[in-house]
Motif scaffolding. Structure first.
Motif, PDB file in Angstrom:
ATOM      1  N   MET A   1       0.843  -1.196   0.000  1.00  0.00           N
ATOM      2  CA  MET A   1       0.000   0.000   0.000  1.00  0.00           C
ATOM      3  C   MET A   1       0.881   1.249   0.000  1.00  0.00           C
ATOM      4  O   MET A   1       0.654   2.186  -0.775  1.00  0.00           O
ATOM      5  CB  MET A   1      -0.909  -0.019   1.222  1.00  0.00           C
ATOM      6  CG  MET A   1      -1.877   1.142   1.289  1.00  0.00           C
ATOM      7  SD  MET A   1      -2.956   1.029   2.748  1.00  0.00           S
ATOM      8  CE  MET A   1      -4.552   1.421   2.016  1.00  0.00           C
TER       9      MET A   1
ATOM     10  N   ASN B   1       3.993   1.466  -0.984  1.00  0.00           N
ATOM     11  CA  ASN B   1       4.656   1.524  -2.292  1.00  0.00           C
ATOM     12  C   ASN B   1       3.722   2.101  -3.356  1.00  0.00           C
ATOM     13  O   ASN B   1       4.155   2.867  -4.222  1.00  0.00           O
ATOM     14  CB  ASN B   1       5.093   0.126  -2.755  1.00  0.00           C
ATOM     15  CG  ASN B   1       6.165  -0.509  -1.878  1.00  0.00           C
ATOM     16  OD1 ASN B   1       6.252  -1.720  -1.771  1.00  0.00           O
ATOM     17  ND2 ASN B   1       6.981   0.322  -1.226  1.00  0.00           N
ATOM     18  N   THR B   2       2.457   1.722  -3.292  1.00  0.00           N
ATOM     19  CA  THR B   2       1.501   2.204  -4.301  1.00  0.00           C
ATOM     20  C   THR B   2       1.404   3.722  -4.250  1.00  0.00           C
ATOM     21  O   THR B   2       1.231   4.378  -5.275  1.00  0.00           O
ATOM     22  CB  THR B   2       0.117   1.555  -4.068  1.00  0.00           C
ATOM     23  OG1 THR B   2       0.278   0.135  -4.089  1.00  0.00           O
ATOM     24  CG2 THR B   2      -0.877   1.964  -5.149  1.00  0.00           C
ATOM     25  N   TRP B   3       1.546   4.281  -3.054  1.00  0.00           N
ATOM     26  CA  TRP B   3       1.567   5.740  -2.932  1.00  0.00           C
ATOM     27  C   TRP B   3       2.985   6.294  -3.075  1.00  0.00           C
ATOM     28  O   TRP B   3       3.232   7.463  -2.747  1.00  0.00           O
ATOM     29  CB  TRP B   3       0.934   6.175  -1.606  1.00  0.00           C
ATOM     30  CG  TRP B   3      -0.562   6.101  -1.614  1.00  0.00           C
ATOM     31  CD1 TRP B   3      -1.399   6.535  -2.603  1.00  0.00           C
ATOM     32  CD2 TRP B   3      -1.419   5.571  -0.594  1.00  0.00           C
ATOM     33  NE1 TRP B   3      -2.711   6.300  -2.259  1.00  0.00           N
ATOM     34  CE2 TRP B   3      -2.755   5.718  -1.034  1.00  0.00           C
ATOM     35  CE3 TRP B   3      -1.188   4.988   0.657  1.00  0.00           C
ATOM     36  CZ2 TRP B   3      -3.853   5.305  -0.284  1.00  0.00           C
ATOM     37  CZ3 TRP B   3      -2.275   4.571   1.406  1.00  0.00           C
ATOM     38  CH2 TRP B   3      -3.593   4.728   0.943  1.00  0.00           C
TER      39      TRP B   3
END
Lengths: 456, 456
Positions: free
Chosen positions: A173, A175-177
């Protein structure tokens, strides 16, 4: 049809945060320099935080204005709903009216973005390029990643190794941001290497991760540090929760609650909901009971000592006057939840010392029982942290049933449990055991402290 | 301050669902008995569904009243917010106005409870003790578990094995709400055993899982079956989404959208948002384009054939007139998302045949690019299913930029991606490859069909 959720319009998002320091009968004692033991001023925080946040850390203004850009970012998930817990009331067969404020509707799933957004905003205003931080269960790291992404600031997260291993989805999560995430203790810092030398298998702790994040912030010009709880400015930002809740109760035509409950880790969760209600006590002489719910495995409020201690394990922070279990207390790796910090923020500590608030500890099994009861009666599956508040609310609602009195109970449902399914699985499989923290363990940890006592 | 979320009060939750069959110029062709090839009546559905749902399956009434108890359960998360996508508009630098309806705020995180709640309710009304179902990505199984828990009905879920292995948290979520979950194909059913004999390593498919759930329903007196998409009554329940969205656009003073977009699996997601807007086309002669977004790896609308086919792999269901890739089509195990069903529901199929709606396919990499762009500009991390709709919306918004026209685009953000972090991790690690489904593969699957053609 009975109204379940009391909502506010975006335009009703409060325009200021509430600073309880203005109303406290006894102000918190000053932080001390660890070497000189002299009170330190705001200047010493300059390597860590942008100026605007340092000002908020020490201000005695009662209200601090929320910047428009922060309020607009808040609209991604705020105002959050205030729920009447019809399902829980029914299953408990209680005359109590139970409300909960649901903070899990934020993108990262907890109340943490309430402070991540303004912290990233003020750093951006002052030209900061990178923010380092620590995270335990992952709630705070996720929230700061989300906030930094929005403001175009790089984010570097030191994640307690136990959680890093147990909760890979939290890492993804972040990393996704766009954040970089490292398991702590890590080889990247002197603080981390020192711990790993002593114990290569160290599960980590929030205190260690804070040491690492602080070290990586002070060693780089363009980098600052951010903390997700404990500090005054963090508590300040979180008061948006209670301020909204008061508006919502008024809108519902409800009396103010008799009892306000929130989970307790470092204090921001509890402060966020409770401080605006404490204001009513302090200003208007009301008698709203405010209860902080902590884990029995990390019971600084109910079994800790009130004295000066470091905020981190390595002893890099100023000395803070707080309820503490000792800065090298490492809670048993029972489940990788939050609420595992060794100390309590200074404001909450002073309030507890002055008996203006209460504290209660719940064991591990009790909190999962409470969480499953909640999921099955209300629908939402709560984060394990949130279960602590639910456990206290259930106790109080049962007391109402026994005594035949109808009190109004409000608690902070601070996050959902979507990333905590492994903990529920362990609970169902009987792998979560009641953990008895012995008095000997606590005394051993505290007796190591060489920090100043607080005169009574 | 610009308003981001357009909210409704609980009292504004629609009181009826919309049944598009009443307005269709060409009604769907009847289902056929697989042996006699004669049209079958509602009676043949009696072993599977309670009477109330069978009535809804075949009704031509334009409006179907929502029971009060269902509306009250809806208030746990409804009305859902309609967002103006300021962040996405900005990053795309588009003159288009983009809105999305966010269905991820339900306890199970998607639009699926919109139909799970009424399905469980009607089963309860008729004394049913247990419901069996299938689930792919886990969204539907979670939603039905949540609904059954509330109504005190046992829930038995057959979960596509690939997802069961990839998404353990979805299984635990269902367990938390009290459901039993089995990987499919399983040894529990004749249908499952037959598949396992041919391929002990079978990753499963929705078609297989449906066969298992149906078999376990018809073999027990107190048990019925529930389907999460495809059927008319499921689409009916989902129209709550579009009905709310229309009220919200009116409240915002916005024009009706030029383009309405939703992900497409079996059709309920798309039907839910689009049918109430199609009503405006059919009733008022408006020209709102409605686009169904499907995965290129399972392209029944864009590359399938319109003919009678079974709803399941084993051929236990009636024959349905639909766009299909063939009932034993098993999509490549690229990522364990939803939208992998071999066929489209009969209403949507007829609407596509009559060119009243459009369809578009997106490849795997494109949809994750869209999802990450959305997460970084809007905050919410979407489910991979939702990314298909986002991908179409981004295409249309880019077209607006190129053509210098400002259209209003609305899409269904049908769920969050909290349980899909592994798919995002695979994407970041470059493990998600573009999957080219050859014309040969499609033709091979379709050519196996021995089911009746539909005269053109």
């Amino acid at each position: 049809m009975k109204i379940r959720k009391i909502n506010l319009e975006e335009s009703e998002i409060p325009e200021s945060w509430y600073n309880i320091i203005a109303d406290m009968p006894n102000k918190p004692l000053p932080p001390l320099h660890p070497a000189t033991l002299e009170p330190i001023g705001p200047d010493s925080l300059a390597p860590l935080f942008p100026e605007a946040l340092i000002k908020q850390e020490v201000t005695t203004d009662k209200w601090v204005s929320i910047p428009d850009e922060v309020r607009h970012m808040y609209t991604i998930w705020r105002p959050t709903p205030l729920y009447r817990a019809y399902g829980l009331e029914k299953v408990l067969d209680t005359p109590a009216k139970i409300y909960y404020k649901y903070e899990g509707s934020s993108p990262s799933g907890s109340h943490k973005p309430n402070t991540a957004i303004p912290q990233a905003y003020y750093n951006k205003q002052e030209g900061i390029k990178r923010i380092t931080t620590e995270t335990g269960a992952g709630q705070w790291g996720s929230a700061l990643s989300f906030a930094c992404q929005h403001f175009g600031i790089a984010c570097e997260v030191y994640m307690v190794r136990l959680s890093f291993n147990d909760k890979p989805y939290r890492k993804i999560m972040m990393n996704t941001w766009g954040a970089d995430v490292y398991p702590s203790p890590s080889e990247r810092t002197a603080a981390g290497r020192k711990i790993l030398e002593m114990d290569p298998e160290s599960p980590g702790s929030l205190g260690i991760a804070i040491s690492e994040a602080v070290e990586m912030a002070v060693s780089r010009e363009d980098t600052k540090y951010a903390l997700g709880s404990v500090l005054n400015h963090v508590k300040l930002h979180q008061t948006i929760i209670g301020l909204e809740a008061i508006k919502q109760l008024e809108k519902a035509g409800s009396d103010m609650p008799d009892i306000v409950i929130a989970p307790f880790g470092g204090g921001s969760n509890f402060a966020g909901l409770a401080f605006p209600f404490l204001r009513l006590n302090l200003e208007q002489g009301r008698n709203i009971r405010c209860i902080a719910s902590e884990p029995a495995s990390c019971p600084k409020l109910t079994r800790g000592v009130f004295r000066y201690d470091f905020g981190d394990t390595a002893g890099m922070t100023p000395l803070l006057p707080m309820y503490t279990l000792g800065h090298d207390f490492i809670p048993a790796p029972i489940h990788a939840g939050g609420l595992r910090y060794h100390g309590a923020g200074v404001i909450v500590s002073q309030l507890l010392k002055d008996r203006l608030i209460e504290a209660r500890a719940h064991d591990n099994i009790e909190i999962f029982e409470a969480g499953v009861m909640f999921a099955r009666s209300e629908g939402i599956i709560p984060a394990p942290e949130a279960n602590h508040g639910i456990a206290t609310a259930i106790q109080e609602a049962k007391k109402c049933r026994e005594e035949g009195v109808s009190k109004t109970i409000l608690f902070n449902l601070c996050g959902h449990g979507n990333f905590d399914m492994k903990a529920y699985d362990d609970y169902f499989a009987g792998k979560i055991k009641q953990h008895e923290l012995s008095q000997y363990e606590i005394e051993t940890s505290i007796s190591k402290l060489e920090t100043p006592l607080i005169p009574t």
